[in-house]
Design a protein around this motif. Structure first.
Motif, mmCIF file in Angstrom:
data_model
loop_
_atom_site.group_PDB
_atom_site.id
_atom_site.type_symbol
_atom_site.label_atom_id
_atom_site.label_comp_id
_atom_site.label_asym_id
_atom_site.label_seq_id
_atom_site.Cartn_x
_atom_site.Cartn_y
_atom_site.Cartn_z
ATOM 1 N N PRO A 285 7.584 -19.586 -7.517
ATOM 2 C CA PRO A 285 6.929 -18.764 -8.542
ATOM 3 C C PRO A 285 6.289 -17.519 -7.939
ATOM 4 O O PRO A 285 5.637 -17.577 -6.887
ATOM 5 N N HIS A 286 6.458 -16.404 -8.614
ATOM 6 C CA HIS A 286 5.927 -15.140 -8.110
ATOM 7 C C HIS A 286 5.873 -14.133 -9.251
ATOM 8 O O HIS A 286 6.411 -14.364 -10.340
ATOM 9 N N PHE A 287 5.250 -12.998 -8.976
ATOM 10 C CA PHE A 287 5.104 -11.945 -9.973
ATOM 11 C C PHE A 287 6.018 -10.785 -9.604
ATOM 12 O O PHE A 287 5.836 -10.137 -8.578
ATOM 13 N N GLY A 288 7.005 -10.529 -10.451
ATOM 14 C CA GLY A 288 7.946 -9.452 -10.178
ATOM 15 C C GLY A 288 7.317 -8.084 -10.315
ATOM 16 O O GLY A 288 7.693 -7.145 -9.608
ATOM 17 N N THR A 289 6.347 -7.965 -11.225
ATOM 18 C CA THR A 289 5.703 -6.672 -11.476
ATOM 19 C C THR A 289 4.194 -6.823 -11.355
ATOM 20 O O THR A 289 3.565 -7.518 -12.150
ATOM 21 N N LEU A 290 3.650 -6.187 -10.340
ATOM 22 C CA LEU A 290 2.231 -6.269 -10.033
ATOM 23 C C LEU A 290 1.852 -4.956 -9.367
ATOM 24 O O LEU A 290 2.506 -4.541 -8.404
ATOM 25 N N GLY A 291 0.848 -4.280 -9.887
ATOM 26 C CA GLY A 291 0.486 -3.017 -9.274
ATOM 27 C C GLY A 291 -0.617 -2.310 -10.028
ATOM 28 O O GLY A 291 -1.162 -2.816 -11.018
ATOM 29 N N VAL A 292 -0.954 -1.124 -9.545
ATOM 30 C CA VAL A 292 -2.018 -0.318 -10.132
ATOM 31 C C VAL A 292 -1.403 0.880 -10.846
ATOM 32 O O VAL A 292 -0.221 1.189 -10.688
ATOM 33 N N ALA A 293 -2.221 1.566 -11.629
ATOM 34 C CA ALA A 293 -1.715 2.662 -12.455
ATOM 35 C C ALA A 293 -1.451 3.913 -11.614
ATOM 36 O O ALA A 293 -2.297 4.310 -10.806
ATOM 37 N N PRO A 294 -0.295 4.554 -11.809
ATOM 38 C CA PRO A 294 -0.035 5.841 -11.155
ATOM 39 C C PRO A 294 -0.831 6.953 -11.830
ATOM 40 O O PRO A 294 -1.294 6.817 -12.971
ATOM 41 N N SER A 295 -0.960 8.071 -11.132
ATOM 42 C CA SER A 295 -1.728 9.193 -11.664
ATOM 43 C C SER A 295 -0.861 10.282 -12.271
ATOM 44 O O SER A 295 -1.362 11.149 -12.988
ATOM 45 N N GLU A 296 0.445 10.259 -12.010
ATOM 46 C CA GLU A 296 1.289 11.411 -12.311
ATOM 47 C C GLU A 296 1.622 11.580 -13.796
ATOM 48 O O GLU A 296 1.987 12.678 -14.225
ATOM 49 N N ALA A 297 1.559 10.522 -14.576
ATOM 50 C CA ALA A 297 1.909 10.612 -15.997
ATOM 51 C C ALA A 297 1.042 9.636 -16.782
ATOM 52 O O ALA A 297 0.543 8.643 -16.236
ATOM 53 N N ASP A 298 0.890 9.906 -18.080
ATOM 54 C CA ASP A 298 0.070 9.027 -18.913
ATOM 55 C C ASP A 298 0.728 7.680 -19.151
ATOM 56 O O ASP A 298 0.050 6.653 -19.212
ATOM 57 N N PHE A 299 2.055 7.672 -19.324
ATOM 58 C CA PHE A 299 2.787 6.437 -19.578
ATOM 59 C C PHE A 299 3.985 6.392 -18.637
ATOM 60 O O PHE A 299 4.813 7.298 -18.640
ATOM 61 N N VAL A 300 4.053 5.328 -17.839
ATOM 62 C CA VAL A 300 5.078 5.215 -16.810
ATOM 63 C C VAL A 300 5.894 3.949 -17.041
ATOM 64 O O VAL A 300 5.345 2.832 -17.072
ATOM 65 N N ASP A 301 7.188 4.114 -17.220
ATOM 66 C CA ASP A 301 8.164 3.042 -17.369
ATOM 67 C C ASP A 301 7.894 1.949 -16.338
ATOM 68 O O ASP A 301 7.765 2.226 -15.139
ATOM 69 N N SER A 302 7.845 0.700 -16.783
ATOM 70 C CA SER A 302 7.520 -0.404 -15.871
ATOM 71 C C SER A 302 8.685 -0.834 -15.003
ATOM 72 O O SER A 302 8.503 -1.655 -14.093
ATOM 73 N N VAL A 303 9.888 -0.312 -15.247
ATOM 74 C CA VAL A 303 11.054 -0.815 -14.510
ATOM 75 C C VAL A 303 11.147 -0.288 -13.079
ATOM 76 O O VAL A 303 11.222 -1.077 -12.133
ATOM 77 N N PRO A 304 11.167 1.031 -12.823
ATOM 78 C CA PRO A 304 11.309 1.469 -11.434
ATOM 79 C C PRO A 304 10.017 1.258 -10.646
ATOM 80 O O PRO A 304 8.952 1.701 -11.071
ATOM 81 N N PRO A 305 10.071 0.604 -9.487
ATOM 82 C CA PRO A 305 8.883 0.492 -8.639
ATOM 83 C C PRO A 305 8.560 1.823 -7.993
ATOM 84 O O PRO A 305 9.406 2.718 -7.928
ATOM 85 N N SER A 306 7.330 1.938 -7.500
ATOM 86 C CA SER A 306 6.924 3.204 -6.895
ATOM 87 C C SER A 306 5.813 2.957 -5.884
ATOM 88 O O SER A 306 5.555 1.811 -5.489
ATOM 89 N N TYR A 307 5.139 4.015 -5.501
ATOM 90 C CA TYR A 307 4.141 3.931 -4.436
ATOM 91 C C TYR A 307 2.932 3.095 -4.819
ATOM 92 O O TYR A 307 2.197 2.616 -3.945
ATOM 93 N N THR A 308 2.685 2.892 -6.108
ATOM 94 C CA THR A 308 1.571 2.057 -6.549
ATOM 95 C C THR A 308 2.007 0.618 -6.843
ATOM 96 O O THR A 308 1.254 -0.149 -7.433
ATOM 97 N N GLY A 309 3.196 0.281 -6.428
ATOM 98 C CA GLY A 309 3.688 -1.078 -6.649
ATOM 99 C C GLY A 309 4.537 -1.152 -7.894
ATOM 100 O O GLY A 309 5.505 -0.423 -8.047
ATOM 101 N N GLY A 310 4.155 -2.045 -8.811
ATOM 102 C CA GLY A 310 4.949 -2.206 -10.022
ATOM 103 C C GLY A 310 6.051 -3.227 -9.828
ATOM 104 O O GLY A 310 5.847 -4.288 -9.234
ATOM 105 N N ASN A 311 7.244 -2.900 -10.300
ATOM 106 C CA ASN A 311 8.349 -3.849 -10.373
ATOM 107 C C ASN A 311 9.066 -3.972 -9.028
ATOM 108 O O ASN A 311 10.253 -3.665 -8.908
ATOM 109 N N VAL A 312 8.330 -4.429 -8.031
ATOM 110 C CA VAL A 312 8.881 -4.563 -6.680
ATOM 111 C C VAL A 312 9.921 -5.677 -6.624
ATOM 112 O O VAL A 312 10.908 -5.606 -5.893
ATOM 113 N N ASP A 313 9.717 -6.744 -7.396
ATOM 114 C CA ASP A 313 10.675 -7.846 -7.498
ATOM 115 C C ASP A 313 11.000 -8.475 -6.149
ATOM 116 O O ASP A 313 12.170 -8.683 -5.801
#
Length: 479
Positions: A285-313
C-alpha cells in the motif's frame, strides 16, 4: 479490523485513541533532539536530517505534538488538481500527526464494493441528474459553455484529501513527510465485511495501448480484492470487464475512460470471473499522489508530477518511508490521494490497483535559514528516504510548469521521454552524491554505474519518471 482508520466503525473513537497512543512520540522514544528523522536509526544513523537540523527544526513546533484526523468527504477533497487557492481543511504545527483518509478515483468502477454504505465515499461520488457531490473534476474550465465532458474536463483525475496547512511554512523551506501507517479502507457494504477492493484499468493512456496484438484496442478493468483485516498480504482478482460506452447522470456519453467518477452501469458490461486464477499479487500500500501546491498556476492538473511532488507513482512511498518536498507557497498546502494497494515499476497499463487507503503522517518543517550545510540545502525536487535507501526522482521535464510556460499543462503531454527522465535522475543523483556525500564528479559517475539502481517509475503520467536508488549501507564505512 479497525485500527483507528475506519470512520464507519462504531468503536472508531476508541480505536483511534488507542492508535494515537501507539504512535505517541513519548511511547516510541522519538527524541525532539538529534534523532527525529524516521530513518535516523537505520544504516548506522544515516539520514538526510542531521541531528543538528533535527534539534533546530524541533523548536519550530510545540513541545507536545497534536493529533488530527481528516476524513474524506465532499467537503474535504478536491478532485483532479493541486491549487494554491484552496482553503485549508486542517491547520497543523510542525511535528504534528495527522491521519488522512484517501479515496480512489476509480471507485465508480464497482460502486457496490467500493462506495455503497460508506458515508464519506457516497458524499464524494454522489451524482444524480441534478447534482454531483464534487462538481469540479480537473484543472480545466468550470464554465458549462466551454467544457464538453464535465466541469474541470477531467484534466486531472485524482481525488485529493486536503490541503493541510503547515503553520510557518514559506517558499524555500523543506517539508518532511513521514508515513507512519498506510492501511486499506474496508468496504462498508455488509456483504463484503473484512474486505477492501481496488480497480486496475488497462486504459487508453497506458503504455501498452498502441501495441496490442492484432491492434485490437480496448480498455479492460480488473477488480481486485484485498484483505482489509491485514491477515493476508496479497490481492487477488475478482473479475474483469471491457469498458463500453457509459452515459453519466448528466446525459454525457463516455466512449472511453475520459472523465473521473463516471458510474459504471454493469447491466451494460460483461463480467469475466475466470481471470488471473491462482495469482496472488503482493500488496504494498502506498500513495501515488502526494505533494504540496505549486506556485506557478492557480489550478494544476494532478496527473503530471513535478518539482513539488504530486503524482510520482512510486510504490515505495508507503509505510515507513519519508518524503521531502520543497515548499512553494505559504503553508505548503499538502494534499494526499491516488491510493494504491499495489503497483509495479512503470505502472505500464495506466493504473495500479487503485484502492482507498487511510494514512497517518507526521509533518516536520525545516526552515530555509536552517538548511545551509545540510543535505536538504538546495532541495528543489521531491526526494524519498527509507530505512535502507535514498531515492531521487527524475522527470521528463523536472519543473514543467516553469519550463514550458503558459501552455505547460497541455504541452507536457507531448514531452514524455524516458531518455530525458533518465538524464534528470542521473543529474539529481550526481548532485546528491557530490553535495551530501562529498564525492568528486568522477567518483559519483563510477559509483552510479556500480552501486546505484535506476528504474522506470512510471510511463503513464504525462511527465514520465525514472528513479535512482542508492543504498545507505554503501556509506556505512564513513560513519
Amino acid at each position: 479490523m479497525c485500527r483507528g482508520d475506519d470512520v464507519n466503525c462504531p468503536d472508531f473513537e476508541t480505536h483511534f485513541k488507542a492508535f494515537k497512543q501507539e504512535i505517541d512520540p513519548g511511547r516510541r522514544n522519538f527524541l525532539r533532539s538529534g534523532m527525529l528523522g524516521a530513518a535516523a536509526g537505520a544504516a548506522g544513523g544515516l539520514s538526510l536530517v542531521t541531528p543538528a537540523l533535527a534539534q533546530t527544526s524541533a523548536r519550530n513546533g510545540p513541545a507536545t505534538p497534536s493529533f488530527h484526523y481528516l476524513p474524506a468527504t465532499a467537503e474535504t477533497v478536491h478532485w483532479g488538481y493541486f491549487s494554491k487557492t484552496l482553503s485549508p481543511r486542517v491547520e497543523i504545527d510542525s511535528g504534528d500527526f495527522v491521519t488522512i483518509e484517501t479515496l480512489t478515483h476509480h471507485a465508480a468502477d464497482d460502486l457496490e464494493r467500493m462506495v455503497q454504505g460508506d458515508e464519506g465515499a457516497e458524499s464524494v461520488y454522489l451524482w444524480t441528474k441534478d447534482k454531483k457531490g464534487v462538481e469540479r473534476r480537473g484543472a480545466g474550465s468550470t464554465d458549462p459553455a466551454v467544457y464538453k465532458i464535465g466541469s474541470g474536463e477531467g484534466q486531472g483525475v485524482h481525488i485529493m484529501t486536503g490541503p493541510v496547512y503547515v503553520r510557518g511554512a514559506e517558499p524555500g523551506d523543506v517539508l518532511e513527510v513521514r508515513i507512519l501507517d498506510c492501511t486499506p479502507r474496508p468496504s462498508a457494504n455488509p456483504e463484503f465485511t473484512g474486505k477492501s477492493f481496488g480497480s486496475n484499468a488497462a486504459a487508453w493512456w497506458g503504455f501498452h495501448y498502441n501495441d496490442m496484438l492484432n491492434d485490437a484496442k480496448r480498455e479492460v478493468i480488473t477488480i481486485y480484492e484485498v484483505d482489509a483485516t491485514g491477515d493476508k498480504s496479497w490481492a487477488q482478482a475478482v473479475y474483469n470487464f471491457k469498458w463500453v460506452p457509459q452515459t453519466d447522470p448528466y446525459g454525457i456519453t463516455h466512449p472511453t475512460i475520459d472523465y473521473p467518477g463516471v458510474p459504471v452501469d454493469h447491466s451494460l458490461t460483461s463480467r469475466n470471473y475466470d481471470v488471473l486464477k491462482g495469482i496472488r499479487v503482493p500488496i504494498r500500500p502506498h500513495f501515488g499522489t502526494l505533494g504540496v501546491a505549486p506556485s506557478e498556476a492557480d489550478f494544476v492538473d494532478s496527473v503530471p508530477p513535478s518539482y513539488t511532488g504530486g503524482n510520482v507513482d512510486n510504490w515505495r512511498i508507503g509505510k515507513g518511508a519519508t518524503m521531502y518536498y520543497p515548499v512553494a507557497v505559504d503553508g505548503a498546502l499538502l494534499s494526499v490521494g491516488d491510493p494504491h494497494a499495489s503497483q509495479g515499476d512503470s505502472e505500464l497499463c495506466g493504473t495500479a490497483i487503485e484502492c482507498s487507503l487511510t494514512g497517518t503522517f507526521q509533518l516536520i518543517l525545516h526552515k530555509k535559514a536552517d538548511l545551509g550545510g545540510t543535505p536538504l540545502e538546495e532541495m528543489d525536487h521531491p526526494m524519498l528516504e527509507t530505512q535502507t535507501e535514498w531515492l531521487v526522482h527524475g522527470f521528463s521535464v523536472p519543473n514543467y510548469l516553469d519550463t514550458l510556460g503558459p501552455t505547460a499543462q497541455s504541452d507536457i503531454y507531448g514531452k514524455s521521454s524516458i531518455d530525458d527522465a533518465m538524464r534528470d535522475a542521473f543529474r539529481k543523483m550526481r548532485k546528491f552524491l557530490m553535495t551530501t556525500k562529498g564525492l568528486t564528479e568522477d567518483e559519483a559517475h563510477s559509483l552510479m554505474s556500480v552501486g546505484v539502481d535506476f528504474g522506470i517509475t512510471q510511463v503513464v503520467d504525462g511527465n514520465w519518471g525514472v528513479h535512482a536508488i542508492v543504498k545507505k549501507d554503501i556509506f556505512a564505512g564513513r560513519v
